[in-house]
Write a protein that holds these residues in place. Sequence first.
Motif, short mmCIF file in Angstrom:
data_model
loop_
_atom_site.label_atom_id
_atom_site.label_comp_id
_atom_site.label_asym_id
_atom_site.label_seq_id
_atom_site.Cartn_x
_atom_site.Cartn_y
_atom_site.Cartn_z
N GLY A 105 0.82 -1.20 0.00
CA GLY A 105 0.00 0.00 0.00
C GLY A 105 0.86 1.25 0.00
N PHE A 106 0.39 2.29 -0.68
CA PHE A 106 1.07 3.57 -0.78
C PHE A 106 0.07 4.70 -0.57
N LYS A 107 0.54 5.84 -0.10
CA LYS A 107 -0.29 7.03 0.00
C LYS A 107 -0.32 7.73 -1.37
N LEU A 108 -1.32 8.57 -1.60
CA LEU A 108 -1.43 9.26 -2.89
C LEU A 108 -0.18 10.07 -3.22
N ASN A 109 0.44 10.68 -2.22
CA ASN A 109 1.65 11.46 -2.51
C ASN A 109 2.87 10.57 -2.77
N GLU A 110 2.70 9.26 -2.69
CA GLU A 110 3.77 8.30 -2.99
C GLU A 110 3.54 7.58 -4.32
N LEU A 111 2.73 8.18 -5.18
CA LEU A 111 2.40 7.54 -6.47
C LEU A 111 3.65 7.21 -7.28
N ASP A 112 4.61 8.12 -7.35
CA ASP A 112 5.82 7.85 -8.12
C ASP A 112 6.57 6.63 -7.57
N GLU A 113 6.62 6.53 -6.24
CA GLU A 113 7.25 5.38 -5.61
C GLU A 113 6.49 4.09 -5.93
N ALA A 114 5.17 4.16 -5.93
CA ALA A 114 4.35 2.99 -6.26
C ALA A 114 4.60 2.53 -7.70
N VAL A 115 4.66 3.49 -8.61
CA VAL A 115 4.90 3.16 -10.02
C VAL A 115 6.28 2.51 -10.16
N LYS A 116 7.26 3.07 -9.50
CA LYS A 116 8.61 2.49 -9.56
C LYS A 116 8.61 1.06 -9.01
N TRP A 117 7.93 0.86 -7.87
CA TRP A 117 7.91 -0.47 -7.25
C TRP A 117 7.19 -1.49 -8.14
N ILE A 118 6.05 -1.13 -8.69
CA ILE A 118 5.27 -2.07 -9.50
C ILE A 118 5.96 -2.38 -10.82
N ALA A 119 6.74 -1.41 -11.33
CA ALA A 119 7.41 -1.59 -12.62
C ALA A 119 8.68 -2.44 -12.51
N GLU A 120 9.27 -2.51 -11.32
CA GLU A 120 10.48 -3.30 -11.14
C GLU A 120 10.18 -4.77 -11.40
N GLN A 121 11.00 -5.36 -12.23
CA GLN A 121 10.84 -6.79 -12.49
C GLN A 121 11.80 -7.56 -11.62
N ASP A 122 11.26 -8.55 -10.94
CA ASP A 122 12.08 -9.35 -10.01
C ASP A 122 12.86 -10.40 -10.74
#
Length: 122
Positions: A105-122
């Motif tokens: 979960g992320f806060k709205l002001n952490e959208l950039d961080e969420a996008v970075k996290w979801i885009a990272e391929q493991d």
Amino acid sequence: MLQFIKDLPEHVVGIHAIGEVTKEDVEQVLIPRVEELVQKQGEINYLLVLETDVQNWTSGAWYNDVKVGLKNFTQWNKIAVVSDQKIVEWFSDVFRFLIPGKSKGFKLNELDEAVKWIAEQD
């Protein structure tokens, strides 16, 4: 209403929820894109930006959302939920114990961080 979030990597489906979310929104926006990802890559990386209260989701929308989750249970790779609703953020963090993939979960002001996290391929 559900809208696609553009400018995300091909392996990520991004959905922005605003106002009332109906059964038809889930059927016409979310389900086709999730099924396309499963067919193409066998896993789902899902970003949900929730700028509406969870109470604005109709019962039909919740039902279809749960149905998609269960139908594709083993394909969930990563789920990022962005919301300023504490209960949503908490549920997103707890959800990681219920699915085979990762959830955060992320806060709205952490959208950039969420996008970075979801885009990272493991």
